[in-house]
Motif scaffolding. Sequence first.
Motif, PDB file in Angstrom:
ATOM      1  N   GLN A  14     -69.139  28.151 -74.601  1.00  0.00           N
ATOM      2  CA  GLN A  14     -68.645  27.425 -73.437  1.00  0.00           C
ATOM      3  C   GLN A  14     -67.824  26.228 -73.892  1.00  0.00           C
ATOM      4  OE1 GLN A  14     -71.961  26.452 -70.968  1.00  0.00           O
ATOM      5  NE2 GLN A  14     -72.311  28.554 -70.355  1.00  0.00           N
TER       6      GLN A  14
ATOM      7  N   LYS B 253     -58.165  28.188 -67.529  1.00  0.00           N
ATOM      8  CA  LYS B 253     -58.262  29.626 -67.812  1.00  0.00           C
ATOM      9  C   LYS B 253     -57.472  29.984 -69.062  1.00  0.00           C
ATOM     10  CE  LYS B 253     -59.135  31.320 -63.163  1.00  0.00           C
ATOM     11  NZ  LYS B 253     -58.585  32.020 -62.013  1.00  0.00           N
TER      12      LYS B 253
ATOM     13  N   TYR C  68     -61.461  27.215 -71.020  1.00  0.00           N
ATOM     14  CA  TYR C  68     -62.470  26.209 -70.659  1.00  0.00           C
ATOM     15  C   TYR C  68     -63.357  26.741 -69.547  1.00  0.00           C
ATOM     16  CZ  TYR C  68     -60.348  22.798 -73.655  1.00  0.00           C
ATOM     17  OH  TYR C  68     -59.893  22.152 -74.756  1.00  0.00           O
ATOM     18  N   THR C  69     -64.651  26.607 -69.750  1.00  0.00           N
ATOM     19  CA  THR C  69     -65.625  27.026 -68.756  1.00  0.00           C
ATOM     20  C   THR C  69     -65.804  25.946 -67.698  1.00  0.00           C
ATOM     21  OG1 THR C  69     -66.781  28.189 -70.512  1.00  0.00           O
ATOM     22  CG2 THR C  69     -67.959  27.927 -68.446  1.00  0.00           C
ATOM     23  N   TYR C  70     -65.787  24.687 -68.148  1.00  0.00           N
ATOM     24  CA  TYR C  70     -65.975  23.553 -67.248  1.00  0.00           C
ATOM     25  C   TYR C  70     -64.889  22.513 -67.514  1.00  0.00           C
ATOM     26  CZ  TYR C  70     -70.673  25.441 -66.702  1.00  0.00           C
ATOM     27  OH  TYR C  70     -71.735  26.258 -66.445  1.00  0.00           O
TER      28      TYR C  70
END
Length: 166
Positions: A24, A134, A138-140
């Motif tokens: 992540q 995206k 990046y997840t967050y």
Amino acid sequence: MRKFKNLVLIAIITLGFTAANAQQKIGHISTDKLLSIMPETKAMNAELEKLSKTYETELKAEQAKLQAKLKKYDEEAKTQTDEVNQQRGVEVQQDQQKLYQSSQAARDDLSKKRNEKLKPILDKAKKAIDEVAKEQGYTYVLEASTLIVANGTDLLPAVKAKLGLK
């Protein structure tokens, strides 16, 4: 033997969670800074400032009329009957109330217009942030202004590039 199997199972699960967490990516961005450099925001602020000055000019003109009327009534009060003075007092109070309501309506209108104009700007910024997140995996993405420590990747330069900003 059974304990050994349980330990191996726990180790595999723990390593699996660690590997999943390591994949992540977390970034941050200051949306305030982003919005402040967007030309749409600058145009919106200029338009709202112009509208605000128009309202301010109108309200000052109404206030000046009310002050002139109040001064005139004060000067004539000694030569008028109590009934006329009371009627004029009610009239002045009504005019003051109208002025207050006009001021409130102007503030409400400015707020409404700001919200209407800000929504598409916020949507554009969010879309660019989503696309950059995206593209870069990046997840967050967190708001930088709320972070105590922000040692991660700042996405502002990438989002500015995505929007064609300097």
